[in-house]
Design an enzyme around this catalytic site. Sequence first.
Site, mmCIF file in Angstrom:
data_model
loop_
_atom_site.group_PDB
_atom_site.id
_atom_site.type_symbol
_atom_site.label_atom_id
_atom_site.label_comp_id
_atom_site.label_asym_id
_atom_site.label_seq_id
_atom_site.Cartn_x
_atom_site.Cartn_y
_atom_site.Cartn_z
ATOM 1 N N SER A 1 -8.728 23.276 21.557
ATOM 2 C CA SER A 1 -7.359 22.909 21.962
ATOM 3 C C SER A 1 -6.337 23.856 21.349
ATOM 4 C CB SER A 1 -6.961 21.518 21.472
ATOM 5 O OG SER A 1 -7.829 20.584 21.907
ATOM 6 N N GLY B 1 -14.197 19.790 22.505
ATOM 7 C CA GLY B 1 -14.617 18.530 21.898
ATOM 8 C C GLY B 1 -15.677 18.708 20.821
ATOM 9 N N ASP C 1 -5.765 24.590 11.996
ATOM 10 C CA ASP C 1 -6.363 25.262 13.151
ATOM 11 C C ASP C 1 -5.497 26.436 13.605
ATOM 12 O OD1 ASP C 1 -7.994 23.116 12.811
ATOM 13 O OD2 ASP C 1 -7.380 22.060 14.621
ATOM 14 N N GLU D 1 -11.653 19.129 4.330
ATOM 15 C CA GLU D 1 -11.428 18.397 5.583
ATOM 16 C C GLU D 1 -10.405 17.293 5.368
ATOM 17 O OE1 GLU D 1 -12.053 19.871 8.478
ATOM 18 O OE2 GLU D 1 -14.180 19.949 7.963
ATOM 19 N N HIS D 2 -9.567 17.073 6.362
ATOM 20 C CA HIS D 2 -8.520 16.045 6.312
ATOM 21 C C HIS D 2 -7.578 16.219 5.110
ATOM 22 C CE1 HIS D 2 -9.667 13.535 9.751
ATOM 23 N NE2 HIS D 2 -10.889 13.973 9.502
ATOM 24 N N THR D 3 -7.469 17.442 4.673
ATOM 25 C CA THR D 3 -6.549 17.726 3.577
ATOM 26 C C THR D 3 -5.282 18.416 4.096
ATOM 27 O OG1 THR D 3 -7.911 19.666 3.253
ATOM 28 C CG2 THR D 3 -8.175 17.917 1.646
ATOM 29 N N ASP D 4 -5.368 19.036 5.278
ATOM 30 C CA ASP D 4 -4.211 19.853 5.716
ATOM 31 C C ASP D 4 -2.950 19.021 5.902
ATOM 32 O OD1 ASP D 4 -5.132 18.779 8.158
ATOM 33 O OD2 ASP D 4 -4.958 20.667 9.275
ATOM 34 N N SER E 1 6.035 36.315 41.195
ATOM 35 C CA SER E 1 7.349 35.911 41.710
ATOM 36 C C SER E 1 7.280 34.547 42.396
ATOM 37 C CB SER E 1 7.872 36.973 42.676
ATOM 38 O OG SER E 1 6.835 37.284 43.571
#
Length: 367
Positions: free
Chosen positions: A108, A102, A152, A16-19, A42
């Site tokens: 997202s 969320g 993601d 986590e929080h490594t990307d 159209s």
Amino acid sequence: MKVFIKSPGRVNLIGEHTDYNGGYVLPCAINLSVNLYFENCSEKSNVTSDLGYSMIFNTSEKYQKSQKHWENYVLGVVNELKHIKKTINNFKCNITSSLPSGAGISSSSALVCGLIKGISILNNIELDNSEIISLSRNVEHKYIGVLGGIMDQYTILNAKKNKAILLNCDNLERKFIKLNLKDYELLLLDTNIKHNLANTEYNSRVDECKQALEIINKVVDANYSNLSKVSIDDITKSKNALKNKIYRRALFVFKENERTIKSAEHLEKNNLNQFGRLMYESHNGLKNNYEVSCKELDFLVEYTKQYDSILGARMMGGGFGGCTINLINKKFTKKFIRLIKKQYKLNYKLDLGVIIAKPQKGLEIIK
Ligand code: GLA
């Protein structure tokens, strides 16, 4: 032309929080998805969703950001695609979703990747996965305001059924890890907390890691290109020059990368107990050193520790709410859900969301 896109959410087993620090992650796509049904039209473009949202606009007009948060996903994608092809045809899109938003399972990115894929097909724009990832990040950075990494989008686009991806987010080397969870399964517990500081805190972690990298490079006279490349010796040598908080961020990133590589090895050998232990360690690091947890997440993780049938648990994703991920014996799942739902409600007066996540393949196009 009609196009149907099934764009899945993702879980991250560990890393986590490594990307955004050029490190390792170990995610897989899951059996819940955002589903987008596209059609050329159209008249003006019309995007509707089962959450009651709807917007009508003309792709030939120039749009700035909208006051309505969700519209920015659509406008952001159209605007970014216009940098590639000047004229984007109007289209209809109806969106349904089984992915809660969320909850930290990437609704997202699933939406943005799905929109990019669908609109590009309708307009004969050929994009490979790396182009979709970079467009999608532009949309999320510029229009949504989160300076996220690539985990993601990469997972949504590349995942395979029953496999996790050990991804090096620096050079994009990857290895698919077969998941043989035997009697165990992945249970997500959704705190139903949507912390409104989450985006700000996320962006400040990105910034703190940048600060750590700059200072360490100066102190040890090196030229590391990202924090994940820094050795533990150099982090230790820089300890005095770094504020305590920034030191702990760097330490966390180092250790989380180690844990992620080890986890992939354990999973390959079906050593679920050892992997579970690393999940708990990851949570401790995220709570104490990276400081992205919250009391509800901590409660959910702590509560699991009394049960041998749960091998590991940790908060997942950006933090400050969202889900925990738990490795639980299937025979115990039902009973545990009953117990923890009750305790969670008693403590926080909130309903706990429950998802059994099954590793699935990535985004599918059904024409
Ligand atoms: C969010 C971001 C990802 C990643 C995680 C934390 O989900 O979108 O890029 O940074 O947080 O691991």
